[in-house]
Design a protein around this motif. Structure first.
Motif, PDB file in Angstrom:
ATOM      1  N   ARG A  57     -30.169  52.382 -14.035  1.00 54.30           N
ATOM      2  CA  ARG A  57     -31.470  52.615 -13.077  1.00 54.30           C
ATOM      3  C   ARG A  57     -32.491  53.387 -13.708  1.00 54.30           C
ATOM      4  O   ARG A  57     -32.291  54.285 -13.954  1.00 54.30           O
ATOM      5  CB  ARG A  57     -31.022  53.194 -11.759  1.00 54.30           C
ATOM      6  N   PHE A  58     -33.769  52.834 -13.607  1.00 52.55           N
ATOM      7  CA  PHE A  58     -34.877  53.512 -13.691  1.00 52.55           C
ATOM      8  C   PHE A  58     -35.794  53.688 -12.609  1.00 52.55           C
ATOM      9  O   PHE A  58     -36.207  52.761 -12.249  1.00 52.55           O
ATOM     10  CB  PHE A  58     -35.757  52.907 -14.714  1.00 52.55           C
ATOM     11  N   GLY A  59     -35.451  54.855 -11.816  1.00 46.26           N
ATOM     12  CA  GLY A  59     -35.959  54.847 -10.472  1.00 46.26           C
ATOM     13  C   GLY A  59     -35.313  53.834  -9.530  1.00 46.26           C
ATOM     14  O   GLY A  59     -34.126  54.060  -9.397  1.00 46.26           O
ATOM     15  N   GLY A  60     -36.213  52.971  -8.991  1.00 50.61           N
ATOM     16  CA  GLY A  60     -35.540  51.991  -8.204  1.00 50.61           C
ATOM     17  C   GLY A  60     -35.363  50.815  -8.732  1.00 50.61           C
ATOM     18  O   GLY A  60     -35.005  49.877  -8.090  1.00 50.61           O
ATOM     19  N   VAL A  61     -35.474  50.711 -10.100  1.00 45.98           N
ATOM     20  CA  VAL A  61     -35.170  49.511 -10.759  1.00 45.98           C
ATOM     21  C   VAL A  61     -33.642  49.369 -11.378  1.00 45.98           C
ATOM     22  O   VAL A  61     -33.507  50.543 -12.161  1.00 45.98           O
ATOM     23  CB  VAL A  61     -36.149  49.312 -11.571  1.00 45.98           C
ATOM     24  N   VAL A  62     -33.054  48.471 -10.939  1.00 45.92           N
ATOM     25  CA  VAL A  62     -31.617  48.289 -11.595  1.00 45.92           C
ATOM     26  C   VAL A  62     -31.721  47.583 -12.752  1.00 45.92           C
ATOM     27  O   VAL A  62     -32.187  46.308 -12.711  1.00 45.92           O
ATOM     28  CB  VAL A  62     -30.759  47.686 -10.660  1.00 45.92           C
ATOM     29  N   ALA A  63     -31.698  48.206 -13.931  1.00 43.42           N
ATOM     30  CA  ALA A  63     -31.770  47.344 -15.248  1.00 43.42           C
ATOM     31  C   ALA A  63     -30.605  46.694 -15.712  1.00 43.42           C
ATOM     32  O   ALA A  63     -30.500  45.697 -16.404  1.00 43.42           O
ATOM     33  CB  ALA A  63     -32.425  48.360 -16.490  1.00 43.42           C
ATOM     34  N   LEU A  64     -29.337  47.549 -15.231  1.00 40.84           N
ATOM     35  CA  LEU A  64     -28.030  46.879 -15.545  1.00 40.84           C
ATOM     36  C   LEU A  64     -27.367  47.080 -14.543  1.00 40.84           C
ATOM     37  O   LEU A  64     -27.080  48.254 -13.655  1.00 40.84           O
ATOM     38  CB  LEU A  64     -27.461  47.473 -16.948  1.00 40.84           C
ATOM     39  N   ASP A  65     -26.541  46.003 -14.014  1.00 46.23           N
ATOM     40  CA  ASP A  65     -25.904  46.025 -12.756  1.00 46.23           C
ATOM     41  C   ASP A  65     -24.266  45.624 -13.077  1.00 46.23           C
ATOM     42  O   ASP A  65     -24.150  44.424 -12.934  1.00 46.23           O
ATOM     43  CB  ASP A  65     -26.449  45.058 -11.819  1.00 46.23           C
ATOM     44  N   LYS A  66     -23.592  46.737 -13.141  1.00 44.90           N
ATOM     45  CA  LYS A  66     -22.245  46.626 -13.453  1.00 44.90           C
ATOM     46  C   LYS A  66     -21.829  45.657 -14.543  1.00 44.90           C
ATOM     47  O   LYS A  66     -20.888  45.013 -14.338  1.00 44.90           O
ATOM     48  CB  LYS A  66     -21.345  46.446 -11.923  1.00 44.90           C
ATOM     49  N   LEU A  67     -22.588  45.790 -15.632  1.00 43.21           N
ATOM     50  CA  LEU A  67     -22.371  44.969 -16.937  1.00 43.21           C
ATOM     51  C   LEU A  67     -20.935  45.178 -17.425  1.00 43.21           C
ATOM     52  O   LEU A  67     -20.590  46.374 -17.917  1.00 43.21           O
ATOM     53  CB  LEU A  67     -23.327  45.235 -17.699  1.00 43.21           C
ATOM     54  N   THR A  68     -19.984  44.086 -17.366  1.00 39.43           N
ATOM     55  CA  THR A  68     -18.822  44.199 -18.278  1.00 39.43           C
ATOM     56  C   THR A  68     -18.562  43.252 -19.341  1.00 39.43           C
ATOM     57  O   THR A  68     -18.810  42.080 -19.128  1.00 39.43           O
ATOM     58  CB  THR A  68     -17.735  44.287 -17.249  1.00 39.43           C
ATOM     59  N   PHE A  69     -18.039  43.592 -20.485  1.00 36.36           N
ATOM     60  CA  PHE A  69     -17.816  42.580 -21.645  1.00 36.36           C
ATOM     61  C   PHE A  69     -17.111  43.418 -22.743  1.00 36.36           C
ATOM     62  O   PHE A  69     -17.099  44.416 -22.654  1.00 36.36           O
ATOM     63  CB  PHE A  69     -18.851  42.017 -22.230  1.00 36.36           C
ATOM     64  N   GLY A  70     -16.317  42.624 -23.547  1.00 35.21           N
ATOM     65  CA  GLY A  70     -15.730  43.226 -24.858  1.00 35.21           C
ATOM     66  C   GLY A  70     -16.019  42.525 -26.058  1.00 35.21           C
ATOM     67  O   GLY A  70     -16.093  41.461 -25.868  1.00 35.21           O
ATOM     68  N   ILE A  71     -15.800  43.186 -27.209  1.00 41.25           N
ATOM     69  CA  ILE A  71     -16.056  42.629 -28.340  1.00 41.25           C
ATOM     70  C   ILE A  71     -14.932  42.720 -29.125  1.00 41.25           C
ATOM     71  O   ILE A  71     -14.510  43.971 -29.593  1.00 41.25           O
ATOM     72  CB  ILE A  71     -17.312  43.104 -28.888  1.00 41.25           C
ATOM     73  N   ARG A  72     -14.236  41.742 -29.781  1.00 40.83           N
ATOM     74  CA  ARG A  72     -12.925  41.812 -30.407  1.00 40.83           C
ATOM     75  C   ARG A  72     -13.337  42.244 -31.992  1.00 40.83           C
ATOM     76  O   ARG A  72     -14.791  41.900 -32.473  1.00 40.83           O
ATOM     77  CB  ARG A  72     -12.278  40.427 -30.582  1.00 40.83           C
ATOM     78  N   GLU A  73     -12.645  43.060 -32.741  1.00 36.36           N
ATOM     79  CA  GLU A  73     -12.983  43.638 -34.037  1.00 36.36           C
ATOM     80  C   GLU A  73     -13.034  42.244 -35.059  1.00 36.36           C
ATOM     81  O   GLU A  73     -12.282  41.365 -34.965  1.00 36.36           O
ATOM     82  CB  GLU A  73     -11.857  44.466 -34.508  1.00 36.36           C
ATOM     83  N   GLY A  74     -14.063  42.171 -35.817  1.00 36.86           N
ATOM     84  CA  GLY A  74     -14.388  41.246 -36.599  1.00 36.86           C
ATOM     85  C   GLY A  74     -15.256  39.956 -36.170  1.00 36.86           C
ATOM     86  O   GLY A  74     -15.735  39.258 -36.901  1.00 36.86           O
ATOM     87  N   ASP A  75     -15.755  40.250 -34.581  1.00 37.83           N
ATOM     88  CA  ASP A  75     -16.285  39.073 -34.144  1.00 37.83           C
ATOM     89  C   ASP A  75     -17.655  39.453 -34.160  1.00 37.83           C
ATOM     90  O   ASP A  75     -18.372  40.629 -34.554  1.00 37.83           O
ATOM     91  CB  ASP A  75     -15.966  39.015 -32.706  1.00 37.83           C
ATOM     92  N   ILE A  76     -18.638  38.286 -34.156  1.00 33.65           N
ATOM     93  CA  ILE A  76     -20.177  38.498 -34.020  1.00 33.65           C
ATOM     94  C   ILE A  76     -19.917  37.989 -32.596  1.00 33.65           C
ATOM     95  O   ILE A  76     -20.008  36.895 -32.170  1.00 33.65           O
ATOM     96  CB  ILE A  76     -20.944  37.143 -34.860  1.00 33.65           C
ATOM     97  N   CYS A  77     -20.682  38.795 -31.844  1.00 30.50           N
ATOM     98  CA  CYS A  77     -21.085  38.738 -30.247  1.00 30.50           C
ATOM     99  C   CYS A  77     -22.546  38.537 -30.066  1.00 30.50           C
ATOM    100  O   CYS A  77     -23.447  39.390 -30.358  1.00 30.50           O
ATOM    101  CB  CYS A  77     -20.522  39.720 -29.472  1.00 30.50           C
ATOM    102  N   GLY A  78     -22.830  37.403 -29.760  1.00 34.22           N
ATOM    103  CA  GLY A  78     -24.388  37.258 -28.982  1.00 34.22           C
ATOM    104  C   GLY A  78     -24.669  37.678 -27.749  1.00 34.22           C
ATOM    105  O   GLY A  78     -24.059  37.184 -26.814  1.00 34.22           O
ATOM    106  N   LEU A  79     -25.476  38.608 -27.474  1.00 32.03           N
ATOM    107  CA  LEU A  79     -26.251  38.616 -26.238  1.00 32.03           C
ATOM    108  C   LEU A  79     -27.402  38.082 -25.946  1.00 32.03           C
ATOM    109  O   LEU A  79     -28.561  38.380 -26.649  1.00 32.03           O
ATOM    110  CB  LEU A  79     -26.359  40.379 -26.178  1.00 32.03           C
ATOM    111  N   ILE A  80     -27.262  37.364 -24.946  1.00 31.76           N
ATOM    112  CA  ILE A  80     -28.632  36.382 -24.680  1.00 31.76           C
ATOM    113  C   ILE A  80     -29.042  36.516 -23.315  1.00 31.76           C
ATOM    114  O   ILE A  80     -28.240  36.998 -22.311  1.00 31.76           O
ATOM    115  CB  ILE A  80     -28.234  35.029 -25.007  1.00 31.76           C
ATOM    116  N   GLY A  81     -30.153  36.167 -22.827  1.00 33.16           N
ATOM    117  CA  GLY A  81     -30.654  36.120 -21.693  1.00 33.16           C
ATOM    118  C   GLY A  81     -32.060  35.862 -21.525  1.00 33.16           C
ATOM    119  O   GLY A  81     -32.790  36.360 -22.628  1.00 33.16           O
ATOM    120  N   PRO A  82     -33.100  35.538 -20.588  1.00 33.37           N
ATOM    121  CA  PRO A  82     -34.239  35.345 -20.294  1.00 33.37           C
ATOM    122  C   PRO A  82     -34.775  36.826 -20.753  1.00 33.37           C
ATOM    123  O   PRO A  82     -34.215  37.815 -20.494  1.00 33.37           O
ATOM    124  CB  PRO A  82     -34.551  34.853 -18.982  1.00 33.37           C
ATOM    125  N   ASN A  83     -36.466  37.015 -20.727  1.00 34.64           N
ATOM    126  CA  ASN A  83     -36.887  38.227 -20.795  1.00 34.64           C
ATOM    127  C   ASN A  83     -36.709  38.991 -19.698  1.00 34.64           C
ATOM    128  O   ASN A  83     -36.763  38.330 -18.496  1.00 34.64           O
ATOM    129  CB  ASN A  83     -38.557  37.888 -21.067  1.00 34.64           C
TER     130      ASN A  83
END
Length: 268
Positions: free
Chosen positions: A28-54
């Motif tokens: 949270r930055f003040g009243g703005v929630v920039a990340l909301d309970k984000l959960t994920f995992g990356i397996r060793e040796g993988d390329i993980c792409g993180l995507i989303g709109p601006n």
């Protein structure tokens, strides 16, 4: 994969526990929630792409993983160790390196010297001591040889003794990857590496990322807007919007997920 339960449960990649596990990270930055309970995992040796709109929270997530931001809530482990207990300057020591969307190079230094800066992050000799040629010279020599070898592997050896200033943008992007590799990481974070590149350079970049993953035994987290690049080289993709996870899975699974289609195309 986009209901409330999926948002807080990481996909369980086959082949054992993830190398990096992000669990219910909230920022949270003040009243703005920039990340909301984000959960994920990356397996060793993988390329993980993180995507989303601006504004989806990709950069915030990246900055939490690289320890530039401290989350308000949540947990994050790397190879079973509590990453949130580490200060930012200790990240390189545990095997994590990153690049930056806006190049953070030294224009007046040669390409070789720029890569050597990355090598000094894990050595006993600092960059100032190296520049002044103070002992220990052996470590400095080893750092220089490794830096030159990395430039060779990234196709930049012919520019090794040229200042970084004035070189093409695609060349500088590869230089920043070489500098990150100089720290000898296990986990590499690439922040918008295709930004500003031509179509040909993007194709070459995809080949480079896959090659260095295999050659150096890396696990890679890739934040990128260029969807063809992400979907073409990623083993695993996490899609975000408004700080939350929309979907997680293989490129095909994420590409065809209705919530991802809606976020990108504005469909209901």
């Amino acid at each position: 994969m986009h209901d409330d339960q999926a948002a807080t449960e990481p996909a369980a990649p086959a082949g054992g526990p993830p190398l990096l596990e992000v669990r219910e990270i909230t920022v949270r930055f003040g009243g703005v929630v920039a990340l909301d309970k984000l959960t994920f995992g990356i397996r060793e040796g993988d390329i993980c792409g993180l995507i989303g709109p601006n504004g989806a929270g990709k950069t915030t997530c990246f900055n939490v993983v690289s320890r530039l931001y401290q989350p308000t809530h949540g947990a994050m482990t790397f190879d079973g160790h509590d990453l949130l207990r580490l200060p930012p300057h200790k990240i390189a020591e545990v095997g994590i390196a990153r690049t930056f969307q806006n190049l953070a190079l030294f224009p007046s230094l040669t390409l070789l010297e720029n890569v050597m800066v990355g090598g000094h992050s894990t050595g006993t000799i600092g960059f100032v001591r190296a520049a002044l040629r103070l002992p220990p010279w052996r470590e400095e020599k080893d750092t220089k040889l490794r830096a030159y070898h990395l430039l060779e592997q990234l196709g930049l050896a012919q520019h090794a003794f040229r200042p970084a200033a004035g070189l093409p943008f695609g060349t500088l992007k590869r230089l920043e990857i070489a500098r990150a590799l100089a720290a000898g990481p296990r986990f590499l974070l690439l922040d918008e590496p295709a930004s500003g590149l031509t179509h040909l350079e993007v194709d070459e970049l995809g080949e480079t990322i896959t090659r260095i993953r295999d050659q150096f035994g890396l696990t890679i987290l890739l934040v990128e807007h260029h969807m063809a690049l992400v979907m073409g080289i990623s083993d695993h993709v996490v899609a975000m919007d408004f700080g939350r996870k929309l979907a997680e899975g293989t490129p095909d699974q994420v590409r065809n997920d209705p919530a991802v289609v809606a976020a990108y195309l504005g469909t209901s």
